[in-house]
Design an enzyme around this catalytic site. Structure first.
Site, mmCIF file in Angstrom:
data_model
loop_
_atom_site.group_PDB
_atom_site.id
_atom_site.type_symbol
_atom_site.label_atom_id
_atom_site.label_comp_id
_atom_site.label_asym_id
_atom_site.label_seq_id
_atom_site.Cartn_x
_atom_site.Cartn_y
_atom_site.Cartn_z
ATOM 1 C CG ASN A 174 -10.566 34.099 26.850
ATOM 2 O OD1 ASN A 174 -11.429 34.613 26.144
ATOM 3 N ND2 ASN A 174 -10.859 33.388 27.932
ATOM 4 C CD GLU A 190 -5.159 43.193 24.560
ATOM 5 O OE1 GLU A 190 -6.104 42.581 25.095
ATOM 6 O OE2 GLU A 190 -4.060 42.669 24.296
ATOM 7 C CD GLU A 249 -5.668 42.644 28.941
ATOM 8 O OE1 GLU A 249 -5.852 42.342 30.137
ATOM 9 O OE2 GLU A 249 -5.151 41.876 28.122
ATOM 10 N NE ARG A 288 2.542 41.733 28.143
ATOM 11 C CZ ARG A 288 1.835 41.326 27.110
ATOM 12 N NH1 ARG A 288 2.257 41.579 25.878
ATOM 13 N NH2 ARG A 288 0.678 40.696 27.270
ATOM 14 C CG PHE A 341 -10.153 25.042 18.692
ATOM 15 C CD1 PHE A 341 -10.444 24.678 17.395
ATOM 16 C CD2 PHE A 341 -11.209 25.275 19.562
ATOM 17 C CE1 PHE A 341 -11.756 24.548 16.952
ATOM 18 C CE2 PHE A 341 -12.526 25.153 19.140
ATOM 19 C CZ PHE A 341 -12.805 24.784 17.837
#
Length: 703
Positions: A276, A316, A329, A333, A389
């Protein structure tokens, strides 16, 4: 106690790797804006309450605007680049973030002692902390960001979702209350329908988030998400909502002032993620059409106006295959990936934040916001991409060279050669940005930039980044948040060489070996080497290849398994970069190491390959050497990363099942559950909660 250190700041001309620098057209537009900046009065001195690349990024714009800067730092960051770049610096505590960069008392004292009139928080740390913003307001210090109401409203995922619904913003179906227990979570998940997303109410940045596909995963997800949320945000409240499988993650940049004006500065495509957290971003998105872009932008502005937002912020969204989009969300900032928006719009977002904080109206209208060209950002991390990853790596940058010799390249970084990457802070090395008139041009530049990026001393994720941006699915725009697990279902393995690229690697290794031998010949005398042709064997993996080499000038003709390869170049063995021409194709190599035994590690097409070049006699004798027996990893558990032991779930004598949790390691505030790979009995435990462990440290032995 805080320690103030005033200094003459480093000239910007000497700060190439400290903040953004490059020659893309949008950067020229940003620099052009500096002629206008001094025509209005903002602040005399700004304290930057952050570290690393974002602190340097903010300071660069402050210098452009003629504003003095104050850096805060922990004791281990006393020689950090952002500290050297500032006009003044204040130590605010020891290395742990809770005692330094999150230490409000020390930072407030730094503000008083330096006379800073405003604070820019960057991202992370205190950037979305309403208590910090309130304390600044109480002392008459300007917070360069939104007011406390907007921070609170959008920082709480439950409240923000309710506000978004009221503002007619599309939202994801889910439970709007607080989830209190693991069993409550299971009940709610069952009512919503699997899969579900468990996420921290006060969270962001991918922390405190888990996907659950069944009841057991929901219970585990509740435990880990609440622990991560408490550790990262001091708030363990969770919410649960429907998980939209295989979506795109697309966000809208917004900018608003204190006079009711707000606009959107197009989108950023952020679908390439691991755990995420974003890895590669681009602007604009290949997926959005003008109608969808406008609808998303207008809803983002509606939400900003609903909370009387004033500053730069990001809304988002998750977008499904039918271009339905849902509010995820709002980040109150400056976003990590803001540079790609600056590249395609020419708007310096930090400058606009400072202007808005001083009370000025926006300089732009919606119809004046363009999409000029294409920008791509790769997040370069000190991580091992072959482990999930990207698990954190630590170490000192023994050699570091950014690819700023290339056109249209911007690097936002806060490190330099000799800098330490520690367990205390985020492992980001830099944000590498390329800009082109088209997406194809930006991608080609990114490929070159990654090949020309020199990083030694820590493991880094450039192999993964290069594979992503050259993958056919990414090039075609066929991406989603599931891209990495779909493309690499068995984990990332590095670049897989086809026969042609394999010959290029073997031929280059042989030519490099001969070049080294010839250099030694010149130094040690003619007795060392008097050949004009060489018969060699090159070992790659478990295969041994016969190689014949002849040399004419700077060109080597190499026969690899009877296939001819021509390799030419300057052959500067002292340079970290080795540009070669192979069969009339330009290639960039990096020689990471060479040994007298003929072993060398070459970085080629982003991936490091270990090869060994031997003479025919050496190859024959080597066949008699015993091989090292690999360690049986099924009976031991070693730490895959440096971090802190959070929990140990077994003791000596316990019987564990395959997949059963043995211990939990926290690294960079992300908790990782380590499990047994087979049914076994625990022989011994070598760790306990609270201990710091290094990569490869023995944790548990099994019988």
């Amino acid at each position: 106690m805080t320690e103030v250190n005033s200094r003459k700041s480093i000239p910007l001309s000497q700060c190439g790797n400290m903040a953004s620098r490059g020659r893309c057209p949008s950067m020229k537009r940003l620099l052009f804006a500096s002629k206008v900046s001094k025509e209005y009065k903002t602040f005399d001195k700004i304290l930057v309450a952050n570290r690393g690349e974002i602190a340097c990024r903010v300071m660069k714009t402050c210098k452009k605007m003629g504003i003095q800067t104050v850096a805060v730092h922990s004791d281990v960051d006393s020689s950090a680049v952002h500290v050297k770049m500032a006009d003044e610096a204040v130590c605010v505590g020891p290395a742990p973030t809770s005692k330094s960069y999150l230490n409000m008392d020390a930072i407030m004292e730094a503000i008083r002692s330096t006379g800073a009139q405003a604070v820019h928080p960057g991202y992370g740390f205190l950037s979305e902390n309403k208590k910090f913003a309130k304390r600044l307001a109480a002392e008459g210090v300007t917070f360069i960001g939104p007011d406390t109401h907007a921070i609170h409203a959008m920082g709480d995922k439950i409240e923000s979702k309710l506000i978004a619904k009221a503002a007619k913003v599309n939202t994801i179906p889910g439970f709007d209350g607080v989830v209190k227990t693991a069993e409550d979570a299971v009940t709610i998940a069952q009512s919503i329908g699997y899969p579900v997303m468990i996420k921290a109410s006060a969270g962001g940045g991918g922390k405190g988030m888990r996907i659950a596909w069944n009841d057991e995963e929901t219970r585990d997800g509740f435990r880990f998400s609440s622990q991560e949320a408490a550790s990262s945000f001091g708030d363990d409240r969770l919410l649960i909502e429907k998980y939209i499988d295989n979506p795109r993650h697309i966000e809208i940049q917004v900018l608003a002032d204190k006079h009711g004006n707000a606009l959107w500065l197009n989108e950023r495509e952020c679908s390439i993620q691991r755990r995420n957290q974003k890895v590669v971003e681009e602007a604009p998105s290949t997926f959005l059409d003008p109608v969808t872009r406008k609808a998303m932008g207008e809803q983002a502005v509606q939400l900003a106006k609903a909370v009387k937002y004033s500053s730069a912020g990001t809304v988002e969204f998750l977008v499904d295959s039918s271009k339905n989009f849902y509010f995820l969300e709002m980040n109150t900032r400056l976003q990590v990936e803001h540079p790609i928006t600056e590249c395609i719009t020419g708007v310096d977002l930090v400058e606009q934040m400072i202007r808005v904080a001083k009370g000025y109206q926006l300089q732009h209208k919606q119809e004046e916001i363009p999409i000029n060209g294409w920008a791509i950002e790769s997040r370069v991390y000190a991580e091992d991409p072959y482990k999930s990853f990207g698990l954190p790596s630590i170490g000192r940058l023994s050699q570091y060279q950014e690819p700023l010799n290339l056109r249209n390249v911007r690097v936002d970084s806060g490190i330099q050669e000799g800098s330490d990457i520690s367990i205390y802070y985020d492992p980001m090395i830099s944000k590498l940005v390329t800009y082109g008139a088209t997406r194809a041009e930006a991608l080609a530049l990114m490929e070159d930039a990654l090949d020309n990026y020199v990083i030694r001393g820590v493991t880094h994720n450039i192999p993964l980044l290069r594979e992503i941006i050259t993958h056919p699915r990414f090039i075609s725009g066929d991406i989603s948040t599931s891209f990495l697990p779909e493309v690499y279902p068995d984990g990332f393995k590095g670049h897989q060489l086809d026969r042609g690229r394999c010959r290029e690697l073997l031929a280059s290794a042989a030519a490099l070996y001969v070049t080294s031998e010839l250099r030694a010949h010149r130094v040690l005398g003619p007795q060392r080497c008097d050949s004009s042709s060489w018969e060699l064997c090159v070992e790659l993996g478990k295969e041994l290849h016969n190689v014949s080499v002849t040399k004419l000038g700077n060109t080597f003709t190499v026969l690899v398994d009877e296939e001819k390869v021509e390799v030419s170049g300057d052959w500067n063995l002292a340079s970290p970069l080795l540009p070669l021409t192979i069969n009339n194709t330009q290639r960039m190599f990096q020689c990471l190491s060479r040994a007298a035994s003929g072993e060398m590690v070459l970085q080629f097409l982003g991936t490091s390959f270990k090869v060994r070049v031997l003479t025919k006699l050496g190859a024959q004798l080597n066949s008699y050497m015993p091989e090292k027996v690999p360690e049986d990893t099924t009976s031991i558990l070693r730490s895959p990363m440096p971090g802190t032991v959070i929990a140990v779930s077994v003791k000596a004598g316990d019987t564990v099942a395959e997949g059963q949790e043995i211990c939990v390691i926290e690294a960079m505030k992300m908790q990782n559950s380590l499990t047994a790979v087979k049914p076994a009995k625990v022989k011994s435990v070598h760790c306990k909660p609270g201990e710091t462990v290094g990569e490869g440290d023995l944790l548990v032995e099994l019988e």
